[in-house]
Design a protein around this motif. Structure first.
Motif, short mmCIF file in Angstrom:
data_model
loop_
_atom_site.label_atom_id
_atom_site.label_comp_id
_atom_site.label_asym_id
_atom_site.label_seq_id
_atom_site.Cartn_x
_atom_site.Cartn_y
_atom_site.Cartn_z
N LEU A 131 2.39 14.27 -9.48
CA LEU A 131 3.42 15.29 -9.69
C LEU A 131 3.79 15.43 -11.17
N GLN A 132 3.63 14.35 -11.92
CA GLN A 132 3.93 14.37 -13.35
C GLN A 132 2.71 14.71 -14.20
N ASN A 133 1.62 15.14 -13.54
CA ASN A 133 0.38 15.52 -14.21
C ASN A 133 -0.20 14.40 -15.07
N CYS A 134 -0.15 13.19 -14.55
CA CYS A 134 -0.72 12.03 -15.25
C CYS A 134 -2.15 11.81 -14.77
N LEU B 174 0.83 -1.21 0.00
CA LEU B 174 0.00 0.00 0.00
C LEU B 174 0.86 1.26 0.00
N ASN B 175 1.97 1.24 0.73
CA ASN B 175 2.89 2.38 0.73
C ASN B 175 3.50 2.57 -0.66
N GLN B 176 3.83 1.47 -1.31
CA GLN B 176 4.36 1.52 -2.67
C GLN B 176 3.35 2.15 -3.62
N LEU B 177 2.10 1.75 -3.50
CA LEU B 177 1.03 2.30 -4.34
C LEU B 177 0.84 3.80 -4.07
N ARG C 186 1.25 6.82 -6.73
CA ARG C 186 0.15 7.78 -6.93
C ARG C 186 0.68 9.21 -6.81
N LEU C 187 1.47 9.47 -5.79
CA LEU C 187 2.05 10.80 -5.60
C LEU C 187 2.93 11.19 -6.78
#
Length: 136
Positions: free
Chosen positions: A37-40, A25-28, A32-33
């Motif tokens: 940040l890359q505007n995806c 979950l931390n990896q996910l 996500r963050l």
């Protein structure tokens, strides 16, 4: 990659850390963050917390969306998230090439790791033979 320049890339986030649900979950959340940040545009997420093919429903779900054309990029933390098997990785990247999807790893350069796993040359030859771009 076939991508509309006016919109952000559609990404699928995939996390896998066998046996450690909190770590997965931390990896996910990290992925996500990073995607935000890359505007995806995040179109989906999946996780797998167990070893073995039968327990990897998240991987199979991600690949269904890749095949249906819903995804421009797949974001993972490291190459081992997909597999440690060269033949499995080759099949994964071959399918991404066929559907014009790019794989992005947060912790490593996929191009340099591809040589380590000994599937890079085979994937490059496949892409060249079929007029496809490399999926990294």
């Amino acid at each position: 990659m076939q991508q509309n320049t006016k919109s952000s890339p559609r990404v699928w986030l995939y996390a896998r850390l066998p046996g450690d649900e909190l770590g997965t979950l931390n990896q996910l959340n990290f992925l996500r963050l990073r995607a935000n940040l890359q505007n995806c545009t995040i179109v989906g997420t999946s996780i797998d917390t167990h070893r073995g093919w039968l327990h990897r429903s998240g991987y199979r779900e991600m690949m269904r969306h890749v095949k249906s054309g819903d995804v421009d990029q797949v974001h993972i933390c490291r190459l081992g998230t997909i597999s440690h098997s060269s033949s499995f990785l080759y099949r994964f990247f071959r399918l991404l090439s066929l559907h014009h999807v790019i794989a992005c790893a947060a912790e490593v350069s996929l191009a340099s790791c591809a040589g380590y796993y000994r599937f890079a040359h085979k994937a490059e030859q496949y892409a060249l033979r079929n007029g496809l771009s490399l999926p990294w």
